[in-house]
Write an enzyme that holds these catalytic residues in place. Structure first.
Site, PDB file in Angstrom:
ATOM      1  N   GLY A 128       0.808  -1.218   0.000  1.00 10.19           N
ATOM      2  CA  GLY A 128       0.000   0.000   0.000  1.00 10.19           C
ATOM      3  C   GLY A 128       0.836   1.259   0.000  1.00 10.19           C
ATOM      4  O   GLY A 128       2.023   1.235  -0.316  1.00 10.19           O
ATOM      5  N   HIS A 172       4.311   1.594  -7.962  1.00 14.39           N
ATOM      6  CA  HIS A 172       3.239   0.594  -7.947  1.00 14.39           C
ATOM      7  C   HIS A 172       2.355   0.771  -9.188  1.00 14.39           C
ATOM      8  O   HIS A 172       1.927  -0.208  -9.805  1.00 14.39           O
ATOM      9  CB  HIS A 172       2.351   0.767  -6.716  1.00 14.39           C
TER      10      HIS A 172
HETATM   11  P1  AMP Z   1       5.974  -2.381  -1.626  1.00  9.05           P
HETATM   12  O1  AMP Z   1       4.593  -1.837  -1.493  1.00  9.05           O
HETATM   13  O2  AMP Z   1       7.046  -1.385  -1.315  1.00  9.05           O
HETATM   14  O3  AMP Z   1       6.147  -3.707  -0.948  1.00  9.05           O
HETATM   15  O4  AMP Z   1       6.172  -2.685  -3.164  1.00  9.05           O
HETATM   16  C1  AMP Z   1       5.248  -3.460  -3.886  1.00  9.05           C
HETATM   17  C2  AMP Z   1       5.813  -3.721  -5.249  1.00  9.05           C
HETATM   18  O5  AMP Z   1       6.072  -2.489  -5.914  1.00  9.05           O
HETATM   19  C3  AMP Z   1       7.156  -4.487  -5.199  1.00  9.05           C
HETATM   20  O6  AMP Z   1       7.183  -5.410  -6.264  1.00  9.05           O
HETATM   21  C4  AMP Z   1       8.152  -3.383  -5.382  1.00  9.05           C
HETATM   22  O7  AMP Z   1       9.373  -3.818  -5.934  1.00  9.05           O
HETATM   23  C5  AMP Z   1       7.417  -2.474  -6.356  1.00  9.05           C
HETATM   24  N1  AMP Z   1       7.953  -1.118  -6.297  1.00  9.05           N
HETATM   25  C6  AMP Z   1       8.165  -0.350  -5.202  1.00  9.05           C
HETATM   26  N2  AMP Z   1       8.738   0.820  -5.549  1.00  9.05           N
HETATM   27  C7  AMP Z   1       8.910   0.795  -6.879  1.00  9.05           C
HETATM   28  C8  AMP Z   1       9.459   1.708  -7.847  1.00  9.05           C
HETATM   29  N3  AMP Z   1       9.959   2.889  -7.490  1.00  9.05           N
HETATM   30  N4  AMP Z   1       9.460   1.341  -9.144  1.00  9.05           N
HETATM   31  C9  AMP Z   1       8.966   0.134  -9.529  1.00  9.05           C
HETATM   32  N5  AMP Z   1       8.428  -0.768  -8.678  1.00  9.05           N
HETATM   33  C10 AMP Z   1       8.407  -0.452  -7.377  1.00  9.05           C
END
Ligand code: AMP
Length: 283
Positions: free
Chosen positions: A31, A37
């Site tokens: 989230g 995301h």
């Molecule tokens: P998180 O909510 O931080 O657990 O991330 C959920 C998904 O979004 C994971 O697969 C992360 O690697 C991806 N994600 C987070 N930040 C980025 C970003 N800046 N660029 C691309 N994907 C991202």
């Protein structure tokens, strides 16, 4: 878009999709959604008939003293972003639904999970691998989208899917950055204005490390020394690690070759940031 908190209800949705031979895309998140995301969701919407995104701040992957309680949460804004991006089902389970009793089974991806982030955050990747396995078991056959931002996590999940024959195709998507190069992260909101200005130092270190490799340097330790010097040149940064690794094994090779990845993690104030970038050497 439908908001679903029940595991059974998600199962019903994906079973129906399977019966209709519709492809399901799945984007697991914690989230506090941002454009990083968003890029995963957009890709999933483009590639599939039906898209599920999940929001679950997974207690199992946070260590003692980490930011589980203060992790940014913004469910109302997240709903708007997900709906606008074309998500069909936003799955937001309660902790009690995911962990009704103390968990006795854990998924451990050995070797890859011990390195880098795993060394700094003991048990972190066991928590990630376990919750992602549970989410895959709930969603069923799908294409799942993960960001290269968390490159080690992506490689661990790829390995896990192969090892356990999970009916999931894993797609990795490029890191989305702010205009000054800082990788987008839910945790960036923790940064004070002064820290925010210092935060792109990781990106600078990765860029300079990649440039050194492009100019012909093949000694991983030399590249790492340069990256370390650059991160340490920023007074607000406290280095955790930098590494120049093989993109599959995540180990430091004798000589950099084929697909390589540069990794960097540092504290800026109290906020732990990580970033990475890579290239493929053909000669
Ligand atoms: P998180 O909510 O931080 O657990 O991330 C959920 C998904 O979004 C994971 O697969 C992360 O690697 C991806 N994600 C987070 N930040 C980025 C970003 N800046 N660029 C691309 N994907 C991202």
């Amino acid at each position: 878009m439908r908001l679903i908190s029940s595991i059974e209800a998600v199962r019903r949705e994906t079973l129906l999709m399977a019966l209709e031979h519709k492809q399901v895309g799945f984007v697991p998140t914690m989230g506090s959604l941002h454009d990083g995301h968003g890029s995963l969701i957009e890709r999933a919407v483009k590639d599939n008939h039906f898209v599920i995104a999940s929001i679950f701040v997974n207690p199992l992957q946070f260590g003692d003293g980490e930011d589980l309680d203060s992790y940014p949460r913004s469910i109302e804004k997240d709903k708007q972003i997900a709906e606008k991006a074309g998500v069909d089902v936003l799955f937001v389970p309660e902790v009690e639904a995911m962990y009704p009793s103390e968990i006795a089974t854990k998924v451990v991806v050995s070797k890859l999970s011990q390195l880098w982030e795993g060394a700094s955050r003991e048990g972190h990747f066991d928590g990630v691998a376990t919750v992602v396995t549970k989410l895959f078991a709930i969603v069923g056959p799908c294409t799942a989208y993960f960001g290269e931002k968390d490159f080690q996590q992506l490689q661990i999940i790829r390995q896990m899917v192969v090892d356990l024959n999970l009916p999931v195709e894993v797609v990795g998507a490029p890191t989305v950055r702010e205009a000054d190069g800082l990788a987008m992260s839910s945790r960036n909101v923790y940064l004070s204005p002064e820290e925010r200005l210092a935060a792109p130092i990781l990106r600078v270190a990765l860029d300079e490390g990649l440039n050194l490799v492009r100019r012909g340097e093949r000694d991983a330790l030399v590249v790492m020394a340069l990256m370390k010097k650059i991160v340490e040149s920023e007074p607000l940064a406290v280095l955790d690690y930098v590494a120049a690794v093989n993109a599959k094994s995540l180990e430091i090779p004798e000589i950099l070759h084929a697909e390589i990845r540069l990794l960097a993690a540092a504290y800026i104030g109290k906020t732990r940031l990580l970033d990475n970038d890579g290239l493929t050497l053909t000669e």
